[in-house]
Design a protein around this motif. Structure first.
Motif, PDB file in Angstrom:
ATOM      1  N   ARG A   1       2.861  -9.981  -3.894  1.00 46.11           N
ATOM      2  CA  ARG A   1       2.157  -8.827  -4.428  1.00 46.11           C
ATOM      3  C   ARG A   1       2.636  -7.385  -3.846  1.00 46.11           C
ATOM      4  N   GLY A   2       2.819  -7.403  -2.332  1.00 46.04           N
ATOM      5  CA  GLY A   2       3.221  -6.347  -1.916  1.00 46.04           C
ATOM      6  C   GLY A   2       4.824  -5.670  -2.601  1.00 46.04           C
ATOM      7  N   HIS A   3       5.547  -6.842  -2.893  1.00 50.15           N
ATOM      8  CA  HIS A   3       6.879  -6.484  -3.445  1.00 50.15           C
ATOM      9  C   HIS A   3       6.867  -5.843  -4.753  1.00 50.15           C
ATOM     10  N   TYR A   4       5.842  -6.077  -5.685  1.00 48.66           N
ATOM     11  CA  TYR A   4       5.826  -5.645  -6.835  1.00 48.66           C
ATOM     12  C   TYR A   4       4.780  -4.438  -6.671  1.00 48.66           C
ATOM     13  N   GLU A   5       3.790  -4.172  -5.882  1.00 52.87           N
ATOM     14  CA  GLU A   5       3.154  -2.910  -5.734  1.00 52.87           C
ATOM     15  C   GLU A   5       4.079  -1.854  -5.496  1.00 52.87           C
ATOM     16  N   HIS A   6       4.871  -2.505  -4.482  1.00 50.77           N
ATOM     17  CA  HIS A   6       6.052  -1.227  -4.015  1.00 50.77           C
ATOM     18  C   HIS A   6       7.097  -1.066  -5.134  1.00 50.77           C
ATOM     19  N   LEU A   7       7.307  -1.842  -5.861  1.00 49.10           N
ATOM     20  CA  LEU A   7       8.323  -1.386  -6.829  1.00 49.10           C
ATOM     21  C   LEU A   7       7.795  -0.586  -7.957  1.00 49.10           C
ATOM     22  N   VAL A   8       6.397  -0.810  -8.502  1.00 48.63           N
ATOM     23  CA  VAL A   8       5.859   0.320  -9.285  1.00 48.63           C
ATOM     24  C   VAL A   8       5.603   1.792  -8.538  1.00 48.63           C
ATOM     25  N   GLY A   9       5.221   1.533  -7.392  1.00 44.71           N
ATOM     26  CA  GLY A   9       5.035   2.966  -6.656  1.00 44.71           C
ATOM     27  C   GLY A   9       6.426   3.449  -6.436  1.00 44.71           C
TER      28      GLY A   9
ATOM     29  N   LEU B   1      12.934 -13.313  -6.071  1.00 43.83           N
ATOM     30  CA  LEU B   1      11.431 -12.920  -5.475  1.00 43.83           C
ATOM     31  C   LEU B   1      11.489 -13.030  -4.115  1.00 43.83           C
ATOM     32  N   PRO B   2      10.423 -12.546  -3.439  1.00 42.03           N
ATOM     33  CA  PRO B   2      10.411 -12.542  -1.988  1.00 42.03           C
ATOM     34  C   PRO B   2      10.203 -14.138  -1.480  1.00 42.03           C
ATOM     35  N   PRO B   3      10.744 -14.566  -0.697  1.00 45.02           N
ATOM     36  CA  PRO B   3      10.565 -16.136  -0.132  1.00 45.02           C
ATOM     37  C   PRO B   3       9.021 -16.762   0.037  1.00 45.02           C
ATOM     38  N   LYS B   4       8.070 -15.464   0.732  1.00 45.28           N
ATOM     39  CA  LYS B   4       7.125 -15.998   1.060  1.00 45.28           C
ATOM     40  C   LYS B   4       5.944 -15.558  -0.135  1.00 45.28           C
ATOM     41  N   VAL B   5       5.058 -16.404  -0.638  1.00 50.48           N
ATOM     42  CA  VAL B   5       4.141 -16.111  -1.606  1.00 50.48           C
ATOM     43  C   VAL B   5       3.424 -15.040  -1.334  1.00 50.48           C
ATOM     44  N   GLY B   6       3.015 -14.743  -0.186  1.00 53.84           N
ATOM     45  CA  GLY B   6       2.168 -13.400   0.403  1.00 53.84           C
ATOM     46  C   GLY B   6       2.896 -12.329   0.003  1.00 53.84           C
ATOM     47  N   GLU B   7       4.060 -12.219   0.143  1.00 51.87           N
ATOM     48  CA  GLU B   7       4.984 -10.828  -0.105  1.00 51.87           C
ATOM     49  C   GLU B   7       5.272 -10.445  -1.351  1.00 51.87           C
TER      50      GLU B   7
ATOM     51  N   VAL C   1       8.502   1.363   3.954  1.00 52.91           N
ATOM     52  CA  VAL C   1       8.570   1.658   2.546  1.00 52.91           C
ATOM     53  C   VAL C   1       7.613   0.518   1.908  1.00 52.91           C
ATOM     54  N   LEU C   2       8.228  -0.779   2.469  1.00 56.95           N
ATOM     55  CA  LEU C   2       7.738  -2.245   1.800  1.00 56.95           C
ATOM     56  C   LEU C   2       6.155  -2.431   2.020  1.00 56.95           C
ATOM     57  N   SER C   3       5.900  -2.003   3.179  1.00 54.37           N
ATOM     58  CA  SER C   3       4.559  -2.551   3.616  1.00 54.37           C
ATOM     59  C   SER C   3       3.528  -1.446   3.096  1.00 54.37           C
ATOM     60  N   ASP C   4       3.824  -0.087   3.480  1.00 58.06           N
ATOM     61  CA  ASP C   4       2.916   1.116   3.027  1.00 58.06           C
ATOM     62  C   ASP C   4       3.203   1.917   1.953  1.00 58.06           C
ATOM     63  N   GLY C   5       4.467   1.887   1.489  1.00 55.90           N
ATOM     64  CA  GLY C   5       4.790   2.775   0.269  1.00 55.90           C
ATOM     65  C   GLY C   5       5.568   3.929   0.611  1.00 55.90           C
ATOM     66  N   PRO C   6       6.318   4.430  -0.218  1.00 53.14           N
ATOM     67  CA  PRO C   6       7.296   5.584   0.250  1.00 53.14           C
ATOM     68  C   PRO C   6       6.612   6.736   0.794  1.00 53.14           C
ATOM     69  N   ALA C   7       5.378   7.140   0.283  1.00 53.26           N
ATOM     70  CA  ALA C   7       4.507   8.166   0.747  1.00 53.26           C
ATOM     71  C   ALA C   7       4.300   8.033   2.283  1.00 53.26           C
ATOM     72  N   ALA C   8       4.160   6.846   2.644  1.00 59.12           N
ATOM     73  CA  ALA C   8       3.881   6.602   4.024  1.00 59.12           C
ATOM     74  C   ALA C   8       4.949   6.760   5.062  1.00 59.12           C
ATOM     75  N   LEU C   9       6.297   7.191   4.494  1.00 59.14           N
ATOM     76  CA  LEU C   9       7.353   7.171   5.558  1.00 59.14           C
ATOM     77  C   LEU C   9       7.535   8.867   6.028  1.00 59.14           C
ATOM     78  N   THR C  10       7.424   8.830   7.121  1.00 59.04           N
ATOM     79  CA  THR C  10       7.599  10.295   7.945  1.00 59.04           C
ATOM     80  C   THR C  10       8.461   9.733   9.116  1.00 59.04           C
ATOM     81  N   HIS C  11       9.308  10.824   9.677  1.00 59.43           N
ATOM     82  CA  HIS C  11       9.934  10.615  10.757  1.00 59.43           C
ATOM     83  C   HIS C  11       9.179  10.311  11.990  1.00 59.43           C
TER      84      HIS C  11
END
Length: 195
Positions: A112-120, A104-110, A21-31
């Motif tokens: 952007r992904g964190h906020y993209e995820h929250l919006v989605g 905020l996530p501990p790593k700077v690179g995370e 969910v964090l890396s690819d978004g909720p739509a990517a979640l499949t069993h």
């Protein structure tokens, strides 16, 4: 009754779902994707979670729990330091550093992904419900940090300022932590100019 092996397997499935969910978004979640990421048979995911919504809710709870744990860790330290000194009020700089570390996530690179995820996440009702349910815990941890520094600002307002600053910094190519820090300092000073 679940066995220790069953509990570990279920925990691995939930952790894998949260990572997806964090890396690819909720739509990517499949069993199937979760089973691959957790390195368990597909039947294991359907054994523990009857449907995608149930799996997504568990992933959302896991994500929120990890945010709360990080914020609580900072709150505990801030309270201990304030109690040890005998005077909770400290400079805003220390408070802002604690808030950024907690929220905020501990790593700077995370970030952007964190906020993209929250919006989605708002597009998926199940995930949005899980986050809304966990919000009180995050606000409570934030309130402890604020109180340890002698500030009584509403935690949801502080988080809104931080979130807004991060989104502006990301969208304008600014240094995220520096911009968020400066914005929080200005906001706290505006809320309590006499300090």
């Amino acid at each position: 009754m679940a066995t220790p092996k069953g509990e570990r397997r279920r925990a691995a499935v939930v952790a894998a779902a949260a990572r997806l969910v964090l890396s690819d978004g909720p739509a990517a979640l499949t069993h199937r994707r979760v089973a691959e990421a957790a390195q368990v048979p597909l039947a294991a995911t359907t054994y523990y979670f009857s449907g995608r919504d149930e799996l997504l809710a568990a992933a959302g709870e896991r994500i929120v729990d990890s945010w709360v744990v990080a914020a609580e860790r900072v709150a505990k330290r801030a309270v201990a330091e304030a109690t040890g000194v005998g005077e909770p009020a400290r400079a805003y700089g220390g408070l802002v550093d604690d808030l950024i570390t907690a929220l905020l996530p501990p790593k700077v690179g995370e970030i952007r992904g964190h906020y993209e995820h929250l919006v989605g996440a708002g597009r998926d009702r199940t995930l949005a419900r899980a986050y809304r349910a966990g919000r009180a815990q995050l606000d409570a941890a934030t309130a402890k940090i604020l109180a340890a520094h002698g500030v009584s600002a509403p935690p949801d307002l502080v988080l809104a300022v931080l979130d807004g600053a991060v989104v502006i910094a990301l969208s304008e190519g600014r240094q995220v932590r520096a911009y968020a820090r400066d914005t929080l300092l200005r906001a706290l000073t505006a809320l309590d100019p006499a300090r």
